[in-house]
Design a protein around this motif. Structure first.
Motif, mmCIF file in Angstrom:
data_model
loop_
_atom_site.group_PDB
_atom_site.id
_atom_site.type_symbol
_atom_site.label_atom_id
_atom_site.label_comp_id
_atom_site.label_asym_id
_atom_site.label_seq_id
_atom_site.Cartn_x
_atom_site.Cartn_y
_atom_site.Cartn_z
ATOM 1 N N UNK A 78 23.376 16.334 33.545
ATOM 2 C CA UNK A 78 22.648 16.622 32.311
ATOM 3 C C UNK A 78 23.514 17.415 31.337
ATOM 4 N N UNK A 79 24.206 18.437 31.879
ATOM 5 C CA UNK A 79 25.073 19.266 31.019
ATOM 6 C C UNK A 79 26.178 18.419 30.406
ATOM 7 N N UNK A 80 26.770 17.531 31.194
ATOM 8 C CA UNK A 80 27.832 16.685 30.649
ATOM 9 C C UNK A 80 27.309 15.757 29.568
ATOM 10 N N UNK A 81 26.064 15.231 29.759
ATOM 11 C CA UNK A 81 25.466 14.383 28.717
ATOM 12 C C UNK A 81 25.231 15.166 27.431
ATOM 13 N N UNK A 82 24.759 16.429 27.586
ATOM 14 C CA UNK A 82 24.539 17.252 26.387
ATOM 15 C C UNK A 82 25.848 17.523 25.653
ATOM 16 N N UNK A 83 26.906 17.818 26.408
ATOM 17 C CA UNK A 83 28.210 18.067 25.768
ATOM 18 C C UNK A 83 28.690 16.813 25.047
ATOM 19 N N UNK A 84 28.530 15.652 25.691
ATOM 20 C CA UNK A 84 28.964 14.383 25.061
ATOM 21 C C UNK A 84 28.184 14.117 23.787
ATOM 22 N N UNK A 85 26.853 14.379 23.836
ATOM 23 C CA UNK A 85 26.032 14.166 22.641
ATOM 24 C C UNK A 85 26.454 15.075 21.499
ATOM 25 N N UNK A 86 26.738 16.372 21.843
ATOM 26 C CA UNK A 86 27.150 17.314 20.787
ATOM 27 C C UNK A 86 28.473 16.889 20.161
ATOM 28 N N UNK A 87 29.403 16.382 21.013
ATOM 29 C CA UNK A 87 30.676 15.926 20.450
ATOM 30 C C UNK A 87 30.481 14.721 19.543
ATOM 31 N N UNK A 88 29.578 13.795 19.960
ATOM 32 C CA UNK A 88 29.321 12.637 19.114
ATOM 33 C C UNK A 88 28.720 13.061 17.771
#
Length: 969
Positions: free
Chosen positions: A901-911
């Protein structure tokens, strides 16, 4: 050759008409005579005329002489004359020419004749082939001629020799010539050949040049040798300087160890001839070539270690502390020791332990510092001592701490019997000699270089200025002397003392907010700096203004805002009001624009022609280059930008701390997982061994079963055969029921044994399941600790299994004994049937044996019950372990889900950030196009500054979003 004829015609004093005709006739004889003696005599005559009438002989005879070299190789005498004549034509070594104009003209002739000679490359190849002749009259003139060619047009001749087959190898044979004249001139030839040509240097080195040259130096007496040793040392320098490949080859060939005997000069006042001084000076320079700071760090470090291991450094320190050594040798020795210890912790520790042979013994560092702060010592010697001190402290935090500790109150010798390094530095810092001030300030700055701990420690230093007055801190005393300026009468440069103190303060305050706070705590410091910067002074004082601007900029950039009256924003407002930002930046730029700044930034060694040029330190130039840009940015930043930058820094620091924490955790878990892997592999090996043992036991049990079945069949036959004796057996106490009972008990023992064997198999399977679960668990980071606990329980179970197996082994031994006894009983029963006379005794023995067997069987039954209970307890523990493994696996799954979940949130923020950047770029493009349209239509457009400020606000908003995303993460 028309230009040569022009040169000849332009000479004021040319040859007479008769000599020119004579030379022409001699050339004709060389070209047309069929007798070798005639040609030889003609060439000999040309040789005698070649020095005086060099130009004419060169023009008319060179082609014929080259032809002689090609055709008359069988006669060494004519070849020698021809080579000598060519040498006289090409060489510029004419003793008769004294005037400058004639010398210049002679050099031009030499280069022109050389160009003619090498225009045909075959001529150089021919000359190389002639050097293979052993005849002295051929080889020696050939060596001199080739040397002269290299002196005239070195790069061109080097290239021809380089492409010539075996060209360099032929020249290397000259070093092995038994005739010293040829060998010595061969060394000179190789000097000219290897000058500034890395390819030839490598070839010469790999042709065993180092071995031959070192042998020659040893044969000639090392430092006590003559000019030949000097030539060999110069050739070694050519081969090693700026040639990393040759330096590595020299080190790995153990040639550094052969240099140690060179420096065993002893402690003699006599015997220092001029040649010995020259030789030793070149030897020291050769050592410095190997450990030069400009070499690759790895190569320098390996050479430094080799010099310490072979005792070369110790020998140099012996010369350093010896008496009667000439001043220039002592200076060069100090410089050599400096570079041998620079950046090498082992060598620096050894140098710190060296003591001077005085009474009482003093450390060598203290003795050297005494020379540095003594204004009566030669300037070059003081520079060498400063360089040695700098190299001792370079990347040596231990040495820095030792120097600073000599200034602290707890370590100062109250008796005053010995002088410490810190006391000498303070004495030099506050003396009336400006050069001593500068040297002491720079030396103390190197004790603080890249060492925040020592910068804080130095704040504790207190100085007693006069009797009755309270002590003053070292920082305060430096600023007091700085503020006095030219009021104190000093010997030497006017600005040297202030420049040295400002460099010390800048080094001290950089990267140390606590020191900045102490500096700003004195309310007189900031007004003094602003006053110095704001004044319009002469060109000489501009450097001091630039350093004051740098010090004030450091006080702003490294300010932690702990003093309310001197916060960053207030100091910048003060600069804006009293100095002006543009004026401040201009004054700051005076430092890097100074002519002496670029000279000091080139090499770490303080090498100055006179004391007036000693202004900048090499390490300080690095500091200026690092801080000039960041201070300029800090001056122009607004308070909001500072706050945002501090917030971003704090966020980044928190993020870095989190990342560091997880990295450490992952590193620890990796170590634990590796240990578990090793333990699992060990368990596998042990399990395989145990399985092998169990297989062997199963085979043994099967053999016992087969033997028992045979005995049972035999016993049944015996019972049928001995039915007539049953009444007698009953009379003696052996009933058929008892025999059957014994058989039943034996059968039950077998069943118990098989049951135990099946339970062992079940436990082995459980262990394999546990191992497989541990192996799958190693891929999950958070399960490492639980797996470790499971492993301990598995180890305990393994010990219990070993105990059970040992008990099984003992039981198998007991069963074997019982079977043996049973077989004995059967044999005795058969004997009873055959002999009725001894029947009573046999029946008594059988009864006794039967009683013993019954006792042992009951004991075995009791042990079997105990084993069943233990197996039951082990099964319960195994169930509990399985439950713990299941719970740990569920925890792993939960943690993995959270991580995803944390990795998905980081990826979304970068996008999201990338999308914002794309939108902003499109918006900027649209604004630019609209602006151009408005300009074309004649409408007014907003100023660029306003647009830039708007862009800056947008960028600030963008910079806040990543911070928020990071906080959310």
């Amino acid at each position: 050759m028309n230009f040569l004829r022009g040169v000849m015609g332009g000479q004021s004093a040319g040859p007479q008409h008769t000599e020119a005709e004579t030379i022409q006739k001699l050339c004709d004889r060389v070209a047309s005579s069929t007798l070798l003696d005639d040609r030889r005599n003609a060439v000999r005559a040309l040789k005698s005329l070649s020095k005086k009438y060099r130009l004419v002989v060169g023009i008319q005879a060179m082609e014929h002489l080259i032809h002689v070299l090609q055709t008359d190789r069988s006669d060494s005498e004519i070849i020698g004359y021809a080579l000598d004549t060519l040498y006289n034509i090409i060489s510029n070594d004419e003793e008769e020419e004294v005037e400058e104009n004639s010398t210049r003209q002679s050099e031009d002739l030499g280069s022109q004749f050389t160009e003619i000679f090498i225009k045909q490359q075959e001529n150089v190849t021919l000359l190389l082939s002639l050097l293979e002749e052993f005849d002295f009259h051929v080889r020696w003139p050939g060596v001199k001629l080739l040397t002269s060619l290299l002196k005239q047009l070195g790069p061109q001749v080097q290239q021809i020799i380089l492409v010539s087959p075996m060209g360099v190898s032929r020249l290397m044979d000259l070093l092995a010539d038994s005739r010293e004249v040829i060998r010595n001139d061969g060394v000179l030839l190789l000097q000219a050949l290897t000058r500034s040509n890395g390819a030839i240097q490598k070839i010469v080195a790999f042709e065993n040049a180092f071995e031959r040259l070192l042998d020659i130096i040893t044969e000639e007496g090392s430092s006590d040798g003559g000019i030949v040793v000097e030539d060999c040392l110069l050739l070694l320098q050519n081969l090693l300087k700026n040639n990393n490949s040759n330096q590595n080859f020299f080190k790995e060939g153990s040639y550094i160890q052969r240099m140690k005997p060179w420096f065993e000069v002893g402690d003699e006042n006599s015997g220092w001839s001029a040649q010995k001084v020259t030789n030793l000076h070149l030897m020291l320079q050769l050592v410095r070539v190997l450990v030069s700071p400009t070499n690759p760090p790895g190569a320098t470090s390996s050479c430094q270690k080799a010099m310490f291991q072979c005792g070369l450094l110790q020998q140099l320190c012996t010369i350093l502390m010896a008496t009667g050594v000439p001043a220039d040798i002592l200076t060069e020795t100090i410089n050599t020791v400096s570079e041998v210890i620079r950046g090498c912790q082992v060598n620096q520790d050894y140098f710190a332990s060296v003591n001077a042979p005085s009474n009482p013994p003093r450390p060598a560092i203290v003795v050297l510092l005494m020379s540095m702060v003594n204004e009566r010592q030669p300037f070059v010697l003081r520079c060498a001592v400063l360089y040695c001190f700098q190299c001792f402290l370079y990347k040596n935090q231990k040495g820095q701490g030792e120097i600073v500790s000599t200034l602290l109150p707890s370590t100062i010798d109250a008796t005053g019997n010995s002088v410490s390094a810190g006391q000498l530095l303070c004495g030099g810092l506050f003396s009336t000699d400006s050069l001593s001030n500068w040297c002491a300030a720079v030396a103390l700055a190197h004790a603080l270089q890249e060492n925040a701990t020592q910068k804080e420690q130095l704040l504790r230093v207190q100085l007693a200025t006069s009797i009755g007055n309270p002590p003053v801190s070292l920082l305060q005393q430096c600023t007091n002397i700085l503020s006095q300026g030219d009021k104190i009468d000093r010997r030497g440069s006017k600005i040297q003392t202030r420049v040295g103190l400002l460099m010390l303060l800048c080094t001290w305050l950089s990267n140390c907010p606590i020191a900045v706070t102490h500096f700003l705590h004195n309310s007189a410091n900031v007004p003094f700096l602003t006053g110095q910067i704001a004044e319009n002074l002469g060109e000489e004082e501009q450097l001091v203004q630039g350093l004051c601007a740098l010090l004030l900029g450091i006080s702003i950039y490294f300010n932690d805002n702990s003093l309310e009256s001197y916060m960053k924003e207030k100091l910048k407002q003060l600069i804006e009001k009293r100095i002006g930002k543009e004026n401040f930046i201009e004054k700051l730029g005076f430092i890097s624009k100074h002519e002496l700044y670029s000279r000091a930034s080139q090499k770490p060694q303080p090498n100055f022609p006179s004391p007036e040029y000693m202004i900048f330190d090499h390490e300080f130039t690095k500091l200026v280059k690092e801080l000039e840009g960041v201070i300029t940015k800090a001056i122009y930043k607004s308070s909001e930008e500072d706050k945002k930058e501090e917030e971003v820094k704090k966020t980044l620091e928190q993020h870095d701390n989190i990342v560091t924490h997880y990295k450490n955790m992952i590193r620890e878990q990796d170590l634990q997982l590796e240990e578990l892997r090793q333990q699992v592999s060990t368990l596998k090996c042990q399990n395989e061994q145990l399985q092998t043992a169990v297989t062997q036991q199963v085979s043994q049990i099967q053999q016992h079963k087969d033997q028992y079945n045979l005995l049972k069949i035999q016993l049944g036959k015996d019972n049928q055969h001995q039915g007539s004796y049953s009444e007698g057996a009953q009379m003696n106490g052996i009933q058929p029921e008892e025999i059957s009972r014994l058989r039943e008990e034996i059968e039950e023992l077998k069943r118990n044994r098989e049951l135990l064997q099946s339970q062992l198999t079940e436990k082995d399977s459980v262990i394999e399941n546990l191992k497989s679960s541990q192996t799958s668990g190693t891929n999950e980071q958070s399960s490492a600790i639980a797996s470790a606990r499971d492993f301990e329980e598995v180890a305990e179970l393994k010990q219990e299994l070993a105990t059970l197996k040992s008990q099984l082994n003992s039981q198998s031994v007991e069963i074997t004994k019982l079977q043996t006894e049973k077989q004995e009983l059967l044999q005795k029963t058969e004997a009873f049937a055959k002999s009725a006379e001894v029947q009573g005794e046999s029946e008594t023995v059988i009864a006794t044996k039967t009683t013993d067997v019954e006792g042992r069987l009951s004991a075995l039954l009791q042990e079997t019950k105990e084993l069943k209970n233990e197996i039951k307890a082990l099964s319960e523990e195994r169930t509990a372990i399985k439950e713990q493994l299941d719970s740990s696996n569920s925890t792993i799954a939960i943690l993995q889900t959270e991580k995803d979940k944390l990795e998905l949130e980081i990826t979304d923020s970068k996008k999201e950030q990338d999308d914002l950047l794309v939108l902003l770029a499109d918006q900027d493009q649209k604004i630019l196009s609209l602006k151009n349209k408005l300009k074309d239509l004649g409408h007014p457009v907003e100023e660029e500054d306003e647009l830039e400020s708007g862009d800056q606000e947008d960028e600030d908003d963008e910079s806040e979003d990543p911070g928020k995303d990071l906080d959310r993460i």
